[in-house]
Write an enzyme that holds these catalytic residues in place. Structure first.
Site, PDB file in Angstrom:
ATOM      1  N   LYS A 112     -28.956  12.472 129.163  1.00 56.12           N
ATOM      2  CA  LYS A 112     -29.402  13.877 129.249  1.00 56.12           C
ATOM      3  C   LYS A 112     -29.483  14.500 127.856  1.00 56.12           C
ATOM      4  O   LYS A 112     -30.396  15.270 127.592  1.00 56.12           O
ATOM      5  CB  LYS A 112     -28.472  14.698 130.146  1.00 56.12           C
ATOM      6  CG  LYS A 112     -28.413  14.131 131.567  1.00 56.12           C
ATOM      7  CD  LYS A 112     -28.537  15.145 132.654  1.00 56.12           C
ATOM      8  CE  LYS A 112     -28.457  14.453 133.983  1.00 56.12           C
ATOM      9  NZ  LYS A 112     -29.280  14.869 135.032  1.00 56.12           N
ATOM     10  N   LYS A 195     -34.371   5.415 137.633  1.00 54.57           N
ATOM     11  CA  LYS A 195     -33.752   5.963 138.843  1.00 54.57           C
ATOM     12  C   LYS A 195     -34.595   7.118 139.397  1.00 54.57           C
ATOM     13  O   LYS A 195     -35.130   7.919 138.635  1.00 54.57           O
ATOM     14  CB  LYS A 195     -32.366   6.482 138.447  1.00 54.57           C
ATOM     15  CG  LYS A 195     -31.597   7.188 139.530  1.00 54.57           C
ATOM     16  CD  LYS A 195     -30.315   7.819 138.973  1.00 54.57           C
ATOM     17  CE  LYS A 195     -30.493   9.306 138.778  1.00 54.57           C
ATOM     18  NZ  LYS A 195     -29.322  10.145 139.106  1.00 54.57           N
ATOM     19  N   LYS A 198     -33.812  13.910 140.756  1.00 58.55           N
ATOM     20  CA  LYS A 198     -34.428  15.189 141.114  1.00 58.55           C
ATOM     21  C   LYS A 198     -34.783  16.034 139.900  1.00 58.55           C
ATOM     22  O   LYS A 198     -35.619  16.910 139.981  1.00 58.55           O
ATOM     23  CB  LYS A 198     -33.550  15.956 142.089  1.00 58.55           C
ATOM     24  CG  LYS A 198     -32.190  16.366 141.588  1.00 58.55           C
ATOM     25  CD  LYS A 198     -31.578  17.278 142.634  1.00 58.55           C
ATOM     26  CE  LYS A 198     -30.168  16.900 142.985  1.00 58.55           C
ATOM     27  NZ  LYS A 198     -29.189  17.272 141.970  1.00 58.55           N
TER      28      LYS A 198
HETATM   29  P1  ATP Z   1     -29.941  14.909 138.397  1.00 62.47           P
HETATM   30  O1  ATP Z   1     -31.178  14.117 138.341  1.00 62.47           O
HETATM   31  O2  ATP Z   1     -30.144  16.394 138.347  1.00 62.47           O
HETATM   32  O3  ATP Z   1     -28.861  14.436 137.472  1.00 62.47           O
HETATM   33  P2  ATP Z   1     -28.872  13.551 140.648  1.00 62.47           P
HETATM   34  O4  ATP Z   1     -29.699  13.464 141.871  1.00 62.47           O
HETATM   35  O5  ATP Z   1     -28.626  12.340 139.850  1.00 62.47           O
HETATM   36  O6  ATP Z   1     -29.437  14.755 139.838  1.00 62.47           O
HETATM   37  P3  ATP Z   1     -26.769  14.747 142.226  1.00 62.47           P
HETATM   38  O7  ATP Z   1     -27.680  15.563 143.011  1.00 62.47           O
HETATM   39  O8  ATP Z   1     -25.508  15.460 141.911  1.00 62.47           O
HETATM   40  O9  ATP Z   1     -27.431  14.174 140.910  1.00 62.47           O
HETATM   41  O10 ATP Z   1     -26.460  13.410 143.003  1.00 62.47           O
HETATM   42  C1  ATP Z   1     -25.885  13.436 144.258  1.00 62.47           C
HETATM   43  C2  ATP Z   1     -25.509  12.043 144.653  1.00 62.47           C
HETATM   44  O11 ATP Z   1     -26.697  11.256 144.833  1.00 62.47           O
HETATM   45  C3  ATP Z   1     -24.680  11.305 143.591  1.00 62.47           C
HETATM   46  O12 ATP Z   1     -23.627  10.615 144.230  1.00 62.47           O
HETATM   47  C4  ATP Z   1     -25.645  10.357 142.955  1.00 62.47           C
HETATM   48  O13 ATP Z   1     -25.016   9.216 142.462  1.00 62.47           O
HETATM   49  C5  ATP Z   1     -26.570  10.033 144.127  1.00 62.47           C
HETATM   50  N1  ATP Z   1     -27.897   9.628 143.652  1.00 62.47           N
HETATM   51  C6  ATP Z   1     -28.687  10.321 142.806  1.00 62.47           C
HETATM   52  N2  ATP Z   1     -29.845   9.653 142.587  1.00 62.47           N
HETATM   53  C7  ATP Z   1     -29.773   8.511 143.330  1.00 62.47           C
HETATM   54  C8  ATP Z   1     -30.668   7.400 143.520  1.00 62.47           C
HETATM   55  N3  ATP Z   1     -31.820   7.364 142.899  1.00 62.47           N
HETATM   56  N4  ATP Z   1     -30.280   6.403 144.349  1.00 62.47           N
HETATM   57  C9  ATP Z   1     -29.074   6.464 144.980  1.00 62.47           C
HETATM   58  N5  ATP Z   1     -28.196   7.465 144.828  1.00 62.47           N
HETATM   59  C10 ATP Z   1     -28.523   8.492 144.017  1.00 62.47           C
END
Ligand code: ATP
Ligand code: LTN
Length: 328
Positions: A112, A195, A198
């Site tokens: 980040k 990955k 969002k």
């Molecule tokens: P950002 O991209 O803003 O960092 P994020 O989606 O990685 O967001 P969170 O919304 O807090 O972060 O994630 C919620 C949960 O979803 C966490 O446990 C994270 O590990 C899981 N997660 C996020 N992206 C994935 C993915 N692509 N595949 C599986 N699990 C995911």
């Protein structure tokens, strides 16, 4: 003591199919294993710039998403992180037991902050894992369901628990990260080396996307050379990702999914994946809209905060006493 299961999701943007498959979908059935605490990590959402109105809306949305996944809200404690001030207080204590060197090795921070000017990187982004560790230890959580990308943060929490307990006695509960065997890391549909995230919306499927849009996104997902539907992350990352999505939504193994598609062409395979995703999200979206309209989340979050405060304040007092803070 019964197992405590805890996880948080940041209200930073629209939830993706990655969040759903990696974590959200599996949370309702955890009640069979122990006491569940799930929260909206709104303090964590402030670690990158976010518009206040967007944060408010995302937080409501996320509460509805948690509930739409099918949580039994009479058993699960669902709450906003910022409604429990013990998180901030525990953070103030725990920041003294995690070190600059280990925080700067966290890959989430490296990823980040690499996109930012140094003068714009907030201390909160750097110290993110301290607050996350505080979240976990406040509830004496033993199981922390997360996606693959959060494993490193939970491992760091384990280091902290060891360090703290070695110094003060058996005060904190040791947590364990728990990842899905299939679906712990769903990849972007436009670049399967990244990955699905969002905050990086290219190649995402959002849980709120129109069903026709979802279908279109899957049909135009990047695939690989060759024509066989086979799981091979190195040579067929796009197909492997779609197989993972299919297998995890159908609750079958990758091998079983591969068998179903022997002899399929990519186009027909994608259509089958799209059908499964659309089918799952159609029901989910309907529940989401009902909860949003009825505002059923309000009472749940208020009750959740009460319960969470009780549990968290007990742990906080235990920790304050252990380190020598007076409570008169
Ligand atoms: P950002 O991209 O803003 O960092 P994020 O989606 O990685 O967001 P969170 O919304 O807090 O972060 O994630 C919620 C949960 O979803 C966490 O446990 C994270 O590990 C899981 N997660 C996020 N992206 C994935 C993915 N692509 N595949 C599986 N699990 C995911
Ligand atoms: N860091 C996580 C969200 C999060 C979390 C937690 C997950 C905040 N606190 C405690 C598990 C336990 C993320 O970015 N996905």
């Amino acid at each position: 003591m019964a197992e405590r299961i805890l996880t948080g999701i940041k209200p930073t943007g629209q939830l993706t199919l990655g969040n759903y498959i990696g974590v959200l979908k599996h949370l309702p059935k955890e009640v069979d294993r122990g006491e569940c605490f799930y929260f909206i990590a709104d303090l964590h959402a402030l670690t990158l710039p976010i518009d206040p109105e967007v944060l408010r809306q995302n937080s409501i949305d996320l509460a509805c998403f948690y509930m739409a996944a099918g949580l039994d809200t009479s058993k699960v404690t669902l709450f906003l992180q910022s409604s429990v001030s013990a998180h901030a207080e525990m953070n103030a204590i725990m920041q003294n037991y995690l070190y600059m060197g280990e925080l700067s090795r966290m890959t989430q921070f490296k990823d980040k902050s690499a996109k930012m000017k140094e003068s714009a990187i907030g201390l909160g982004l750097f110290a993110y894992p301290v607050l996350m560790a505080s979240d976990i230890i406040l509830y004496d959580a033993s199981i922390v369901p997360v996606g693959e990308d959060q494993k490193q943060h939970v491992e760091l929490t384990r280091d902290l628990v060891n360090r703290f307990n070695n110094r003060y006695g058996d005060i904190l509960t040791m947590p364990k990260p728990e990842m899905r065997k299939v679906g712990a890391r769903i990849m972007s549909l436009s670049d399967p080396s990244k990955k699905m995230s969002k905050s990086d919306p290219k190649g995402d499927i959002f849980l709120k996307d129109d069903l026709a849009v979802i279908r279109k996104k899957i049909m135009s997902a990047v695939t690989d050379s060759g024509s066989e539907v086979k799981y091979d992350v190195e040579n067929k990352p796009g197909i492997s990702n779609l197989l993972t999505i299919y297998a995890s939504l159908k609750d079958i193994s990758i091998e079983e999914a591969e068998e179903e598609f022997v002899g399929y062409r990519y186009g027909d395979f994608k259509k089958a994946v799209a059908d499964v995703v659309v089918n799952e999200l159609e029901a989910f979206q309907k529940k989401y809209r009902e909860i949003l309209e009825s505002k059923a989340y309000e009472k749940v979050l208020v009750e959740g905060a009460k319960k969470a405060n009780e549990v968290a304040n007990k742990t906080l007092n235990r920790v304050k006493k252990a380190v020598g803070l007076l409570s008169l």
